[in-house]
Design a protein around this motif. Structure first.
Motif: not given
Length: 270
Positions: A32, A4, A29-30, A51-53, A46-47, A25, A254, A23
Motif C-alpha cells: 500500500a 489499484t 505481495c501487496r 493481507s498487506l505486506d 478489495h482486500h 500487487e 485497477t 495498492l
C-alpha cells in the motif's frame, strides 16, 4: 504488476472518492502507498487490511496518511485477527518523523503523548534518498522531491514492470531520474497551469505532461487532482504536452502496469 486506486482526490477527500491511496500487487505481495482520508475503507472493499505486506508513505500531510491511526486500531484491537500482529508487525516505510508523528496522532490523552509507541504492531523504517530496498518482488527506490515537507517519490520495479509515483511535488530535476523509462508514471496534477502557482508544491497538467515526455515513459496516469480543479482541463493540458497515452485515474480502478496499454480492469468513473 497491478495498480489499484484506493483514492485519488488531491489535498482532501472529494465528493467522488477518498484522498490519496494506492495498492500495488505482484506475485501475491501487496504494497500500500499512502492512506489518506477514506483510503482504508476503500482498501477493505478489495482486500483484508491484514493481507498487506508493507506500507509506504511519501510524506505526512493528512490527505496522504490520516487513515493510519484507524489502521493502528485495527491491528491493535481486532477481536479475531488472522495472525498475531505483535509477532508479525507491518513494515512501514516513511519520512524519519513517522513513528513520532503517528504516535502523537493516535494518542488519546495528553499523558499518552509521552508513552504511546506504535512499534508494538508496526515496524518503522526511515526512507533515505535514493537508497533502494526490497519488499517481496518489488525493488523500491525513494527519491526526495520538492514539497514543503520531507517528501519522496517512489520508483517501484519488478522483473517485468516499472512504476514511478511522484508523491506531491513541484517540478524538480529529481523527477526525471525517478521516472526515466518507466512503463507507467503515476503523477500528481493538482491544478491547471498558471505562472503564479506557488513554487515547490504541486504539478499542473502541463508539468506532468512535460515530465512524462522528458522521462520517456510508456504511459501517464494522472492523480491527486483537487476537487475544485477542472479534471478535464488538467487532462487536456497533459495530452497537449505528452504524445503517449494519458488517463485520469479513478477510484476503484485497477491497472495492469506490465501491459502496453495499461488495461483498466475495474473501477467506477470519477
Amino acid at each position: 504488476m497491478l495498480l489499484t486506486i484506493l483514492g485519488c482526490s488531491g489535498s482532501l477527500p472529494g465528493p467522488d472518492g477518498p484522498a490519496s491511496g494506492y495498492l500495488v500487487e505482484a506475485d501475491g505481495c501487496r504494497l500500500a502507498i499512502e492512506l489518506g482520508s477514506g483510503a482504508l475503507a476503500a482498501l477493505q472493499a478489495h482486500h483484508d487490511p491484514f493481507s498487506l505486506d508493507a506500507l509506504l508513505f511519501s510524506h505526512l500531510h493528512p490527505d496522504h496518511c490520516s487513515d493510519f491511526t484507524t489502521l493502528a486500531v485495527t491491528r491493535r484491537y481486532h477481536t479475531h485477527p488472522p495472525y498475531d500482529t505483535r509477532e508479525r508487525r507491518l513494515p512501514v516505510h516513511g519520512p524519519a518523523e513517522s513513528p513520532d508523528r503517528f504516535a502523537r496522532a493516535y494518542a488519546e490523552t495528553a499523558e499518552e503523548l509521552l508513552t504511546t509507541d506504535l512499534g508494538d504492531v508496526f515496524e518503522f523504517h526511515a526512507l533515505v534518498d535514493r537508497a533502494p530496498f526490497r519488499v517481496g518482488p518489488f525493488e523500491i527506490t525513494p527519491v526526495l522531491v520538492d514539497h514543503p515537507v520531507e517528501t519522496y517519490g517512489f520508483r517501484i520495479a519488478t522483473e517485468s514492470a516499472t512504476l514511478a509515483y511522484t508523491g506531491d511535488t513541484g517540478p524538480c530535476e529529481a523527477l526525471t531520474t525517478l521516472a526515466a523509462g518507466v512503463d507507467v508514471l503515476l503523477s500528481e496534477a493538482t491544478w491547471t497551469h498558471a505562472e503564479d502557482r506557488p513554487a515547490g508544491h504541486h504539478l499542473s497538467g502541463v508539468q506532468a505532461g512535460d515530465l512524462a515526455a522528458a522521462a520517456g515513459v510508456g504511459r501517464l496516469l494522472l492523480t491527486h487532482v483537487a476537487p475544485w480543479t477542472d479534471k478535464d482541463a488538467v487532462l487536456d493540458e497533459a495530452l497537449d504536452r505528452f504524445e503517449g497515452p494519458v488517463e485520469l485515474v479513478r477510484p476503484g480502478g485497477t491497472y495492469a502496469v506490465d501491459e502496453p496499454a495499461v488495461r483498466v480492469i475495474g473501477g467506477h468513473g470519477n
